[in-house]
Design a protein around this motif. Structure first.
Motif, PDB file in Angstrom:
ATOM      1  N   ILE A  23       0.882  -1.166   0.000  1.00 15.99           N
ATOM      2  CA  ILE A  23       0.000   0.000   0.000  1.00 15.99           C
ATOM      3  C   ILE A  23       0.915   1.209   0.000  1.00 15.99           C
ATOM      4  CG2 ILE A  23      -1.737   1.307   1.276  1.00 15.99           C
ATOM      5  CD1 ILE A  23      -2.665  -1.416   2.444  1.00 15.99           C
ATOM      6  N   TYR A  24       0.890   1.961  -1.083  1.00 11.94           N
ATOM      7  CA  TYR A  24       1.799   3.100  -1.247  1.00 11.94           C
ATOM      8  C   TYR A  24       1.070   4.406  -0.940  1.00 11.94           C
ATOM      9  CZ  TYR A  24       4.745   6.561  -3.517  1.00 11.94           C
ATOM     10  OH  TYR A  24       5.517   7.669  -3.783  1.00 11.94           O
ATOM     11  N   ILE A  25       1.653   5.205  -0.076  1.00 14.71           N
ATOM     12  CA  ILE A  25       1.102   6.517   0.269  1.00 14.71           C
ATOM     13  C   ILE A  25       1.904   7.571  -0.483  1.00 14.71           C
ATOM     14  CG2 ILE A  25       0.524   8.129   2.120  1.00 14.71           C
ATOM     15  CD1 ILE A  25       0.768   5.751   4.066  1.00 14.71           C
ATOM     16  N   VAL A  26       1.241   8.345  -1.311  1.00 11.16           N
ATOM     17  CA  VAL A  26       1.936   9.362  -2.109  1.00 11.16           C
ATOM     18  C   VAL A  26       2.537  10.437  -1.204  1.00 11.16           C
ATOM     19  CG1 VAL A  26       0.533   8.960  -4.170  1.00 11.16           C
ATOM     20  CG2 VAL A  26      -0.185  10.675  -2.497  1.00 11.16           C
ATOM     21  N   PRO A  27       3.642  11.071  -1.642  1.00 11.85           N
ATOM     22  CA  PRO A  27       4.323  12.069  -0.803  1.00 11.85           C
ATOM     23  C   PRO A  27       3.428  13.217  -0.327  1.00 11.85           C
ATOM     24  CG  PRO A  27       5.732  11.457  -2.623  1.00 11.85           C
ATOM     25  CD  PRO A  27       4.396  10.801  -2.871  1.00 11.85           C
ATOM     26  N   TYR A  28       2.467  13.615  -1.148  1.00  9.47           N
ATOM     27  CA  TYR A  28       1.572  14.704  -0.747  1.00  9.47           C
ATOM     28  C   TYR A  28       0.839  14.354   0.551  1.00  9.47           C
ATOM     29  CZ  TYR A  28      -2.546  17.683  -0.611  1.00  9.47           C
ATOM     30  OH  TYR A  28      -3.530  18.535  -0.202  1.00  9.47           O
ATOM     31  N   VAL A  29       0.463  13.092   0.695  1.00  8.27           N
ATOM     32  CA  VAL A  29      -0.262  12.649   1.883  1.00  8.27           C
ATOM     33  C   VAL A  29       0.701  12.300   3.012  1.00  8.27           C
ATOM     34  CG1 VAL A  29      -1.831  10.894   2.817  1.00  8.27           C
ATOM     35  CG2 VAL A  29      -2.224  11.834   0.533  1.00  8.27           C
ATOM     36  N   SER A  30       1.803  11.622   2.689  1.00  4.89           N
ATOM     37  CA  SER A  30       2.710  11.145   3.743  1.00  4.89           C
ATOM     38  C   SER A  30       3.566  12.256   4.351  1.00  4.89           C
ATOM     39  CB  SER A  30       3.611  10.024   3.210  1.00  4.89           C
ATOM     40  OG  SER A  30       4.480  10.495   2.216  1.00  4.89           O
ATOM     41  N   ASN A  31       3.533  13.445   3.786  1.00  6.41           N
ATOM     42  CA  ASN A  31       4.288  14.581   4.323  1.00  6.41           C
ATOM     43  C   ASN A  31       3.359  15.760   4.595  1.00  6.41           C
ATOM     44  OD1 ASN A  31       7.393  13.907   3.997  1.00  6.41           O
ATOM     45  ND2 ASN A  31       6.297  13.047   2.261  1.00  6.41           N
ATOM     46  N   LYS A  32       2.159  15.460   5.015  1.00  5.40           N
ATOM     47  CA  LYS A  32       1.137  16.477   5.251  1.00  5.40           C
ATOM     48  C   LYS A  32       1.530  17.436   6.373  1.00  5.40           C
ATOM     49  CE  LYS A  32      -3.386  15.495   4.039  1.00  5.40           C
ATOM     50  NZ  LYS A  32      -4.602  14.739   4.202  1.00  5.40           N
ATOM     51  N   ASN A  33       1.348  18.708   6.134  1.00  4.20           N
ATOM     52  CA  ASN A  33       1.616  19.755   7.133  1.00  4.20           C
ATOM     53  C   ASN A  33       3.034  19.673   7.711  1.00  4.20           C
ATOM     54  OD1 ASN A  33      -1.057  20.685   6.846  1.00  4.20           O
ATOM     55  ND2 ASN A  33      -1.770  19.158   8.300  1.00  4.20           N
ATOM     56  N   GLY A  34       4.000  19.257   6.879  1.00  5.32           N
ATOM     57  CA  GLY A  34       5.396  19.250   7.297  1.00  5.32           C
ATOM     58  C   GLY A  34       5.778  18.127   8.250  1.00  5.32           C
ATOM     59  N   ARG A  35       4.902  17.135   8.401  1.00  4.74           N
ATOM     60  CA  ARG A  35       5.245  16.001   9.271  1.00  4.74           C
ATOM     61  C   ARG A  35       4.972  14.702   8.529  1.00  4.74           C
ATOM     62  NH1 ARG A  35       1.035  13.312  11.843  1.00  4.74           N
ATOM     63  NH2 ARG A  35      -1.003  14.205  11.458  1.00  4.74           N
ATOM     64  N   GLN A  36       5.694  13.661   8.917  1.00  2.76           N
ATOM     65  CA  GLN A  36       5.486  12.352   8.309  1.00  2.76           C
ATOM     66  C   GLN A  36       4.239  11.724   8.911  1.00  2.76           C
ATOM     67  OE1 GLN A  36       9.054  10.275   9.233  1.00  2.76           O
ATOM     68  NE2 GLN A  36      10.312  11.525   7.903  1.00  2.76           N
ATOM     69  N   CYS A  37       3.434  11.120   8.067  1.00  2.14           N
ATOM     70  CA  CYS A  37       2.266  10.427   8.583  1.00  2.14           C
ATOM     71  C   CYS A  37       1.959   9.222   7.718  1.00  2.14           C
ATOM     72  CB  CYS A  37       1.066  11.363   8.714  1.00  2.14           C
ATOM     73  SG  CYS A  37       0.531  12.136   7.207  1.00  2.14           S
ATOM     74  N   GLY A  38       1.119   8.356   8.252  1.00  5.78           N
ATOM     75  CA  GLY A  38       0.757   7.127   7.558  1.00  5.78           C
ATOM     76  C   GLY A  38      -0.685   7.148   7.110  1.00  5.78           C
ATOM     77  N   LEU A  39      -1.334   6.000   7.196  1.00  5.62           N
ATOM     78  CA  LEU A  39      -2.707   5.876   6.716  1.00  5.62           C
ATOM     79  C   LEU A  39      -3.694   6.725   7.510  1.00  5.62           C
ATOM     80  CD1 LEU A  39      -2.699   2.037   6.018  1.00  5.62           C
ATOM     81  CD2 LEU A  39      -2.535   3.896   4.347  1.00  5.62           C
ATOM     82  N   GLU A  40      -3.325   7.143   8.708  1.00  2.00           N
ATOM     83  CA  GLU A  40      -4.211   8.012   9.500  1.00  2.00           C
ATOM     84  C   GLU A  40      -4.439   9.359   8.821  1.00  2.00           C
ATOM     85  OE1 GLU A  40      -0.096   9.128  10.826  1.00  2.00           O
ATOM     86  OE2 GLU A  40      -1.104   7.271  10.330  1.00  2.00           O
ATOM     87  N   CYS A  41      -3.623   9.711   7.845  1.00  2.00           N
ATOM     88  CA  CYS A  41      -3.763  10.990   7.146  1.00  2.00           C
ATOM     89  C   CYS A  41      -4.652  10.909   5.904  1.00  2.00           C
ATOM     90  CB  CYS A  41      -2.394  11.534   6.754  1.00  2.00           C
ATOM     91  SG  CYS A  41      -1.466  12.127   8.177  1.00  2.00           S
ATOM     92  N   LEU A  42      -5.194   9.728   5.621  1.00  2.00           N
ATOM     93  CA  LEU A  42      -6.081   9.605   4.462  1.00  2.00           C
ATOM     94  C   LEU A  42      -7.373  10.365   4.708  1.00  2.00           C
ATOM     95  CD1 LEU A  42      -5.812   5.804   3.552  1.00  2.00           C
ATOM     96  CD2 LEU A  42      -4.573   7.733   2.530  1.00  2.00           C
TER      97      LEU A  42
END
Length: 135
Positions: A23-42
């Motif tokens: 399951i690949y998370i695109v950089p736009y989502v995985s670097n939201k608001n200047g922090r690293q995040c996972g599936l919780e940012c979907l």
């Protein structure tokens, strides 16, 4: 500029040879608001898409994936791995990881269970039905 395709034997497309689904998370989502995040940012739309893709893989006439802890390590199985690109010092670095994930959608059918790696053992990350418990 580069080329990212690798020629492989046709049998590589057979789920019997797969170890896990990525399951690949695109950089736009995985670097939201200047922090690293996972599936919780979907967002809701992405949660619905992920749940639909999993359902298609599980429920198709030729299943690409199974569900539940009993299917871990089988081929096809329920194993998944999550990948994201983290922005570090202006460069994107790939990270592979596992996390518990339960979508907030009431219509969701599937979730991810993450069992931590133990000393001398192995951890597991797998697809489970949303109403079943993760051990």
């Amino acid at each position: 500029w580069g080329w990212n395709e690798v020629a492989v034997d046709r049998s590589a497309d057979n789920p019997r040879h797969w170890i896990a689904i990525v399951i690949y998370i695109v950089p736009y989502v995985s670097n939201k608001n200047g922090r690293q995040c996972g599936l919780e940012c979907l967002d809701e739309k992405s949660m619905l898409l992920l749940d639909t893709l999993i359902a298609n893989a599980v429920e198709s006439a030729r299943p690409h994936m199974r569900v539940g802890r009993a299917a871990v390590g089988r081929h096809p199985g329920s194993d998944v791995v999550i990948a994201r690109q983290n922005l570090v010092l202006g460069k994107y670095i790939f990270e592979f990881f596992c996390q518990n994930y339960r979508p907030t959608l009431t219509s969701a059918k599937y979730k991810i269970c993450a069992n931590a790696m133990e000393v001398g053992g192995s951890g597991h990350c797998y697809i489970e039905r949303v109403h079943n418990t993760c051990p």
